[in-house]
Design an enzyme around this catalytic site. Structure first.
Site, PDB file in Angstrom:
ATOM      1  N   PRO A  55       0.792  -1.245   0.000  1.00 49.18           N
ATOM      2  CA  PRO A  55       0.000   0.000   0.000  1.00 49.18           C
ATOM      3  C   PRO A  55       0.821   1.291   0.000  1.00 49.18           C
ATOM      4  CG  PRO A  55       0.003  -0.967   2.181  1.00 49.18           C
ATOM      5  CD  PRO A  55       0.729  -1.932   1.283  1.00 49.18           C
ATOM      6  N   CYS A  56       1.442   1.589  -1.133  1.00 48.23           N
ATOM      7  CA  CYS A  56       2.244   2.804  -1.261  1.00 48.23           C
ATOM      8  C   CYS A  56       1.392   4.060  -1.132  1.00 48.23           C
ATOM      9  CB  CYS A  56       3.023   2.793  -2.571  1.00 48.23           C
ATOM     10  SG  CYS A  56       2.008   2.491  -4.024  1.00 48.23           S
ATOM     11  N   HIS A  57       0.085   3.931  -1.305  1.00 49.86           N
ATOM     12  CA  HIS A  57      -0.787   5.097  -1.155  1.00 49.86           C
ATOM     13  C   HIS A  57      -0.845   5.589   0.286  1.00 49.86           C
ATOM     14  CE1 HIS A  57      -3.480   1.705  -0.225  1.00 49.86           C
ATOM     15  NE2 HIS A  57      -4.125   2.564   0.561  1.00 49.86           N
TER      16      HIS A  57
END
Length: 188
Positions: free
Chosen positions: A158-160
């Protein structure tokens, strides 16, 4: 919220599928035992290019990539698990994506950074500096940002959930409006 599965297209030689989500089409490419790439795009060829070249040849690591679609029952299991997790995520189980196995390949720092990113929980975004510290390299905020940028398995890694120190969003391969929507969904 519900999602619907979209017919997989032969644009990728690797096993793949797409799911219609409230945020648009979400595509997944899998290997024998893990997701190799995923993201909010219907363009499987561009998604496949995010995969490390050594992982594009499923099965025999010495086998050169081909344009022929590769059939793999194990990958089909991974795709089914990933689709189920995406549906659960959009139905409110924000932790469902954590159980999906992911395989990415890069240097030692990025490998460690991607592993650390999977530990960032929904609704608890971290700054690039905090993310760098989680990798064991607190002064490597730019390298941590680069690891986010090179992440091929969006949502599952989850780079967001990484933002700038000033609270602004930073970057996101699939656009800042989508990053904002994901963070908002996870903050509820």
């Amino acid at each position: 919220m519900t999602t619907t599965e979209v017919q997989a297209t032969p644009e990728s030689a690797l096993p793949s599928t797409s799911v219609q989500t409230p945020d648009g089409i979400f595509s997944i490419i899998a290997g024998h035992s893990a997701v190799l790439a995923s993201g909010w795009t219907a363009d499987l060829q561009s998604l496949e290019l995010l995969i490390h070249p050594s992982l594009r040849s499923i099965g025999d690591p010495g086998l050169a990539p081909t344009s022929t679609r590769y059939e793999d029952p194990s990958a089909d299991v991974v795709l089914s698990q990933a689709v189920k997790a995406v549906r659960q995520y959009y139905d409110g189980d924000l932790t469902a994506i954590s159980a999906v196995p992911v395989h990415q390949k890069s240097g030692p720092f990025r490998q460690k950074a991607w592993d650390a990113l999977r530990e960032v929980g929904p609704g608890k975004p971290v700054t690039y500096r905090e993310y760098a510290a989680a990798t064991g390299s607190p002064t490597a905020a730019r390298a941590a940002a680069a690891a986010c940028a090179m992440n091929a398995a969006a949502l599952f890694v989850p780079c967001h959930r990484v933002i700038r120190s000033d609270g602004t969003l930073g970057g996101f391969r699939y656009g800042l409006p989508l990053k904002q929507d994901l963070l908002l969904r996870e903050s509820r």
